[in-house]
Design a protein around this motif. Structure first.
Motif, PDB file in Angstrom:
ATOM      1  N   LYS A  10       0.834  -1.206   0.000  1.00  0.00           N
ATOM      2  CA  LYS A  10       0.000   0.000   0.000  1.00  0.00           C
ATOM      3  C   LYS A  10       0.865   1.250   0.000  1.00  0.00           C
ATOM      4  N   LEU A  11       0.540   2.173  -0.888  1.00  0.00           N
ATOM      5  CA  LEU A  11       1.197   3.476  -0.880  1.00  0.00           C
ATOM      6  C   LEU A  11       0.620   4.303   0.259  1.00  0.00           C
ATOM      7  N   GLU A  12       1.504   4.937   1.030  1.00  0.00           N
ATOM      8  CA  GLU A  12       1.082   5.652   2.232  1.00  0.00           C
ATOM      9  C   GLU A  12       1.321   7.147   2.134  1.00  0.00           C
TER      10      GLU A  12
ATOM     11  N   SER B   4       5.578   3.727   1.921  1.00  0.00           N
ATOM     12  CA  SER B   4       4.629   2.644   1.680  1.00  0.00           C
ATOM     13  C   SER B   4       4.783   1.608   2.782  1.00  0.00           C
TER      14      SER B   4
ATOM     15  N   TRP C 128       5.140   8.465  -4.815  1.00  0.00           N
ATOM     16  CA  TRP C 128       6.416   7.936  -4.323  1.00  0.00           C
ATOM     17  C   TRP C 128       7.476   9.021  -4.295  1.00  0.00           C
TER      18      TRP C 128
END
Length: 209
Positions: free
Chosen positions: A21-23, A28, A160
């Motif tokens: 999961k990208l956070e 992530s 990112w």
């Protein structure tokens, strides 16, 4: 009387789970469970390229098998494993992907964290499992495929780091291998026969499961 050595039975795990999961910008988290062992990656940092390194590592395994299939099983490959780090600040996890017999993959993950007392946990193995390569590849690509479809290529980059592109070529090559059980050979000079942007877009949009 000479006693014959009995080779230990190495279990090939079939129960594999992977979540990624990208956070937010440059961060992530992930979760990997193989058999009875699980590893939680709480905070993967922009200091590394986790998706790129993982996909390139899997591609290198396919390339090694391709060399062996053409040159024979006794062919010696200098770098027969792929090692990379999913970094945290500080700490992280070091991955090692190794070819294993009968199209299996050995996955070793080591902790690079320190415990509360300050004692180093460097090189402490937290996961060491044998999996069927294609089964593992399917689980990994299914999750990454979902991220691509949800965020888009530009959305991935935006979440990112501004100078980090999604590893599209590696992803498509692995997806092609998974879906069609063969390597996609792209010509280094000129146009590859029966290949085009249209084919790539179709492959990108194809559902894995």
């Amino acid at each position: 009387m000479k006693i014959k050595k009995i080779k230990p039975i190495i279990k090939t795990e079939t129960n594999i789970e992977f979540k990624y999961k990208l956070e937010g910008f440059g961060c992530s988290k992930a979760y990997l469970k193989i058999g009875d062992t699980k590893v939680i990656f709480p905070s993967i940092s922009y200091l590394c390229f986790p998706i790129t390194d993982l996909l390139e590592g899997l591609l290198s395994i396919i390339a090694e098998w391709d060399i062996i299939s053409k040159q024979g099983k006794n062919t010696k490959i200098t770098n027969d494993d792929s090692v990379f780090i999913w970094e945290d600040e500080p700490g992280g996890y070091a991955w090692s992907l190794e070819r294993h017999r009968r199209r299996n993959l050995r996955i070793i993950i080591k902790s690079l964290y320190e415990d509360e007392s300050g004692k180093e946990k460097y090189n402490k193995i937290v996961l060491d499992k044998i999996v069927n390569f294609k089964a593992f590849l399917a689980v990994i690509l299914t999750q990454i495929d979902a991220i691509v479809k949800e965020y888009g290529l530009l959305g991935f980059r935006g979440n990112w780091a501004t100078n980090t592109q999604f590893p599209l070529s590696q992803f498509l090559e692995l997806k092609y291998y998974l879906l069609y059980n063969k390597i996609l050979y792209i010509s280094k000079e000129g146009k590859t026969k029966n290949w085009s942007l249209k084919k790539e877009l179709q492959l990108l949009n194809t559902e894995i499961l």
